[in-house]
Motif scaffolding. Structure first.
Motif, PDB file in Angstrom:
ATOM      1  N   VAL A 195       2.930   9.393  -3.771  1.00  0.00           N
ATOM      2  CA  VAL A 195       2.391   8.658  -2.623  1.00  0.00           C
ATOM      3  C   VAL A 195       1.879   9.638  -1.559  1.00  0.00           C
ATOM      4  O   VAL A 195       2.594  10.569  -1.167  1.00  0.00           O
ATOM      5  CB  VAL A 195       3.480   7.742  -2.008  1.00  0.00           C
ATOM      6  N   LEU A 196       0.641   9.430  -1.109  1.00  0.00           N
ATOM      7  CA  LEU A 196       0.066  10.235  -0.040  1.00  0.00           C
ATOM      8  C   LEU A 196       0.128   9.444   1.271  1.00  0.00           C
ATOM      9  O   LEU A 196       0.228   8.211   1.237  1.00  0.00           O
ATOM     10  CB  LEU A 196      -1.399  10.568  -0.346  1.00  0.00           C
ATOM     11  N   PHE A 197       0.018  10.141   2.408  1.00  0.00           N
ATOM     12  CA  PHE A 197       0.127   9.407   3.685  1.00  0.00           C
ATOM     13  C   PHE A 197      -0.994   8.378   3.829  1.00  0.00           C
ATOM     14  O   PHE A 197      -0.807   7.340   4.458  1.00  0.00           O
ATOM     15  CB  PHE A 197       0.210  10.363   4.888  1.00  0.00           C
ATOM     16  N   VAL A 198      -2.135   8.648   3.205  1.00  0.00           N
ATOM     17  CA  VAL A 198      -3.225   7.663   3.291  1.00  0.00           C
ATOM     18  C   VAL A 198      -2.892   6.382   2.516  1.00  0.00           C
ATOM     19  O   VAL A 198      -3.470   5.325   2.785  1.00  0.00           O
ATOM     20  CB  VAL A 198      -4.585   8.249   2.799  1.00  0.00           C
ATOM     21  N   ASP A 199      -1.947   6.468   1.574  1.00  0.00           N
ATOM     22  CA  ASP A 199      -1.502   5.270   0.860  1.00  0.00           C
ATOM     23  C   ASP A 199      -0.681   4.353   1.761  1.00  0.00           C
ATOM     24  O   ASP A 199      -0.389   3.216   1.401  1.00  0.00           O
ATOM     25  CB  ASP A 199      -0.645   5.648  -0.361  1.00  0.00           C
ATOM     26  N   ARG A 200      -0.268   4.873   2.906  1.00  0.00           N
ATOM     27  CA  ARG A 200       0.561   4.075   3.830  1.00  0.00           C
ATOM     28  C   ARG A 200      -0.274   3.432   4.936  1.00  0.00           C
ATOM     29  O   ARG A 200       0.270   2.762   5.804  1.00  0.00           O
ATOM     30  CB  ARG A 200       1.670   4.945   4.438  1.00  0.00           C
ATOM     31  N   LEU A 201      -1.578   3.646   4.923  1.00  0.00           N
ATOM     32  CA  LEU A 201      -2.444   2.993   5.909  1.00  0.00           C
ATOM     33  C   LEU A 201      -2.687   1.548   5.467  1.00  0.00           C
ATOM     34  O   LEU A 201      -2.378   1.189   4.330  1.00  0.00           O
ATOM     35  CB  LEU A 201      -3.786   3.742   6.000  1.00  0.00           C
ATOM     36  N   SER A 202      -3.237   0.748   6.363  1.00  0.00           N
ATOM     37  CA  SER A 202      -3.547  -0.643   6.001  1.00  0.00           C
ATOM     38  C   SER A 202      -4.528  -0.628   4.826  1.00  0.00           C
ATOM     39  O   SER A 202      -5.273   0.336   4.627  1.00  0.00           O
ATOM     40  CB  SER A 202      -4.167  -1.373   7.192  1.00  0.00           C
ATOM     41  N   ARG A 203      -4.527  -1.720   4.067  1.00  0.00           N
ATOM     42  CA  ARG A 203      -5.337  -1.784   2.861  1.00  0.00           C
ATOM     43  C   ARG A 203      -6.815  -1.503   3.150  1.00  0.00           C
ATOM     44  O   ARG A 203      -7.489  -0.779   2.419  1.00  0.00           O
ATOM     45  CB  ARG A 203      -5.179  -3.162   2.240  1.00  0.00           C
ATOM     46  N   LEU A 204      -7.298  -2.117   4.224  1.00  0.00           N
ATOM     47  CA  LEU A 204      -8.714  -1.981   4.583  1.00  0.00           C
ATOM     48  C   LEU A 204      -9.030  -0.533   4.956  1.00  0.00           C
ATOM     49  O   LEU A 204      -9.989   0.058   4.448  1.00  0.00           O
ATOM     50  CB  LEU A 204      -9.031  -2.924   5.757  1.00  0.00           C
ATOM     51  N   LYS A 205      -8.203   0.027   5.823  1.00  0.00           N
ATOM     52  CA  LYS A 205      -8.417   1.393   6.276  1.00  0.00           C
ATOM     53  C   LYS A 205      -8.342   2.354   5.086  1.00  0.00           C
ATOM     54  O   LYS A 205      -9.147   3.273   4.949  1.00  0.00           O
ATOM     55  CB  LYS A 205      -7.341   1.752   7.304  1.00  0.00           C
ATOM     56  N   GLN A 206      -7.344   2.104   4.234  1.00  0.00           N
ATOM     57  CA  GLN A 206      -7.126   2.939   3.055  1.00  0.00           C
ATOM     58  C   GLN A 206      -8.383   3.016   2.183  1.00  0.00           C
ATOM     59  O   GLN A 206      -8.780   4.102   1.756  1.00  0.00           O
ATOM     60  CB  GLN A 206      -6.012   2.285   2.239  1.00  0.00           C
ATOM     61  N   SER A 207      -9.000   1.871   1.920  1.00  0.00           N
ATOM     62  CA  SER A 207     -10.154   1.881   1.033  1.00  0.00           C
ATOM     63  C   SER A 207     -11.331   2.603   1.690  1.00  0.00           C
ATOM     64  O   SER A 207     -12.064   3.335   1.029  1.00  0.00           O
ATOM     65  CB  SER A 207     -10.528   0.464   0.585  1.00  0.00           C
ATOM     66  N   LEU A 208     -11.494   2.431   3.000  1.00  0.00           N
ATOM     67  CA  LEU A 208     -12.567   3.132   3.707  1.00  0.00           C
ATOM     68  C   LEU A 208     -12.340   4.641   3.684  1.00  0.00           C
ATOM     69  O   LEU A 208     -13.236   5.416   3.345  1.00  0.00           O
ATOM     70  CB  LEU A 208     -12.633   2.661   5.169  1.00  0.00           C
ATOM     71  N   VAL A 209     -11.112   5.028   4.028  1.00  0.00           N
ATOM     72  CA  VAL A 209     -10.783   6.448   4.112  1.00  0.00           C
ATOM     73  C   VAL A 209     -10.900   7.119   2.740  1.00  0.00           C
ATOM     74  O   VAL A 209     -11.475   8.199   2.598  1.00  0.00           O
ATOM     75  CB  VAL A 209      -9.353   6.628   4.682  1.00  0.00           C
ATOM     76  N   LYS A 210     -10.383   6.446   1.709  1.00  0.00           N
ATOM     77  CA  LYS A 210     -10.416   7.040   0.372  1.00  0.00           C
ATOM     78  C   LYS A 210     -11.846   7.183  -0.150  1.00  0.00           C
ATOM     79  O   LYS A 210     -12.178   8.153  -0.828  1.00  0.00           O
ATOM     80  CB  LYS A 210      -9.571   6.205  -0.588  1.00  0.00           C
TER      81      LYS A 210
END
Ligand code: NI
Length: 181
Positions: free
Chosen positions: A153-168
């Motif tokens: 698990v990376l810290f970006v996996d702990r962001l909200s689903r929407l934010k996560q997909s944008l960031v990734k």
């Protein structure tokens, strides 16, 4: 060995679950030493074995000040030393804290993540002896962040689903551009 290569997102090896260490032998001690060296050179405050391609449950952290630049005047020195933990387990969690986190495997991106404010972590030290440590603040955040790596698990996996997909999406695009460059 010495310095090891740090894997970066979206390397699929970062999503693997690490296995417990059975014996803290010379190979594990070498791994710990290499991880410290790699972390200091990269100027990180923590590193987990899977970040250097080894899927074993080993983490290192050093949240203490480095040199004079890091310490603001009048601020007490954090009583923190370099810590290596083999098979770390969070035994007690209390409260909540939000911290702006970054990761050597996610270069160029930071974001706020909520974690337990105070923890007790148990495991083995570099000599294979049982250890227990109470931590709060940055050290608590750092240890929980590194243990996450052992679960893939990376810290970006702990962001909200929407934010996560944008960031990734952004990070993947950036990684592709770097390969081409
Ligand atoms: Ni990390």
């Amino acid at each position: 060995m010495g310095l090891r290569e740090i894997l970066t997102f979206p390397d699929p090896r970062l999503a693997l679950k690490s296995t417990p260490v059975e014996t803290v032998d010379d190979e594990i001690k070498q791994l710990i030493d290499d991880m410290f060296e790699t972390m200091y050179v990269a100027e990180g405050v923590g590193l987990a074995a899977p970040q250097v391609g080894v899927t074993k449950r080993v983490i290192v952290v050093d949240c203490g000040p480095r040199g004079d630049d890091d310490q603001e005047e009048g601020e007490p020195l954090q009583p923190v030393e370099p810590i290596a933990i083999v098979n770390p387990v969070v035994a007690v969690k209390e409260g909540k804290i939000s911290w702006e986190e970054g990761c050597l495997s996610v270069p160029g991106y930071t974001d706020e993540v909520e974690r337990a404010a105070k923890i007790t972590v148990e495991g083995l030290d570099r000599d294979g002896q049982p250890m227990s440590l109470e931590a709060d603040g940055l050290l608590a955040v750092c240890i929980q962040h590194e243990i996450d790596h052992l679960e893939g698990v990376l810290f970006v996996d702990r962001l909200s689903r929407l934010k996560q997909s944008l960031v990734k999406k952004k990070l993947k695009k950036k990684a592709k551009e770097e390969v081409r460059a």
